[in-house]
Design an enzyme around this catalytic site. Sequence first.
Site, PDB file in Angstrom:
ATOM      1  N   LYS A 193      24.121  -2.946  -5.472  1.00 49.73           N
ATOM      2  CA  LYS A 193      25.147  -1.936  -5.208  1.00 49.73           C
ATOM      3  C   LYS A 193      26.520  -2.590  -5.196  1.00 49.73           C
ATOM      4  O   LYS A 193      26.664  -3.810  -4.981  1.00 49.73           O
ATOM      5  CB  LYS A 193      24.893  -1.210  -3.872  1.00 49.73           C
ATOM      6  CG  LYS A 193      24.855  -2.110  -2.637  1.00 49.73           C
ATOM      7  CD  LYS A 193      26.193  -2.484  -2.049  1.00 49.73           C
ATOM      8  CE  LYS A 193      26.047  -3.416  -0.849  1.00 49.73           C
ATOM      9  NZ  LYS A 193      27.349  -3.984  -0.391  1.00 49.73           N
ATOM     10  N   ASP A 207      23.210  -1.333   4.946  1.00 47.97           N
ATOM     11  CA  ASP A 207      23.068  -0.981   3.527  1.00 47.97           C
ATOM     12  C   ASP A 207      21.683  -0.437   3.181  1.00 47.97           C
ATOM     13  O   ASP A 207      21.515   0.210   2.150  1.00 47.97           O
ATOM     14  CB  ASP A 207      23.325  -2.210   2.640  1.00 47.97           C
ATOM     15  CG  ASP A 207      24.774  -2.661   2.658  1.00 47.97           C
ATOM     16  OD1 ASP A 207      25.631  -1.890   3.122  1.00 47.97           O
ATOM     17  OD2 ASP A 207      25.041  -3.793   2.221  1.00 47.97           O
TER      18      ASP A 207
END
Length: 305
Positions: free
Chosen positions: A18, A156
């Site tokens: 990401k 996350d």
Amino acid sequence: MLFSYSSTQSITVQTPAKLNLFLSIDHKRSDGFHDITSLMLSVGIYDTLVFMEEPSSEVKLQVVEANSLLPQQASQNAGIPTGEDNLVVQAIRLLQTKTGTRQGIRIQLTKRIPSEAGLGGGSSDAAATLFAANKLWQLGLSLNELQKLAAELGSDVPFFLTESSSAICRGRGEIIEPVSIPHCLHFVVVRPSTGLSTADVYRQCRVGNHSNQQVNQLVQNLSSGQFHSLSSLIWNDLQAPAETLNSEILTLKDFFSKQSVLGHMMSGSGTAYFGICHNRAQASQIAARLRSTIKGHIFVVQNRL
């Protein structure tokens, strides 16, 4: 968002990296963690995990470097532990504690996402582990239940258990608002020769003062294809403290400031740095320049639509 493939004996999961296009540190909590607001996009760099049933009650993790395809021992690279310090093993232990299961599992992890980079490789792998072990062990936990466990592992991790490839994540990452970014974005991503510990960076950070209006405007511009103002809207509260801990980030910042990119910034807690390019051709050209001057991992990637 994970891709999984199942057989009668194993489950294979492809786990994306990401990028944070926005990351503000909103509040330090009483539990020592921080509330955040973050716009995350999954991008095309993948780890691969293969999960197999283990006859004993043991948890066996093997880490394989994609470049060498040789088993990687913790003593050879402290950045990727294979024992209880690995988020994959921690995810298994958390699942065992919460459900009471004592089943064993064998996991082969092929690493392509650099560690200590702010690219979410460990978090993505942990999310895959919760997803696959739940399925392999037939525990029957819902996606919502898995996301709650994911938040205990790191801010996350819940993002990688969503069906969306882009989302605004708040709180400890467990409050997820999927957003639509229908346009293809081209990135050059550089992880320099040295990394940073997430914990070390957070210890140096300060609470920011950015409003929801900024991240909402960023999402609106990305959704509508108005890329001209990206450089003034992207933000990372962790970049300033990371720059004091690792000079390679400053070197990359200086490099990208001289390129005609749409915007550039560090991802997560670093040390990976990215530039948002006008098209893939420009991304490839900048990557070629980087390879002649910078030691490290260099990727040309796009967001996953």
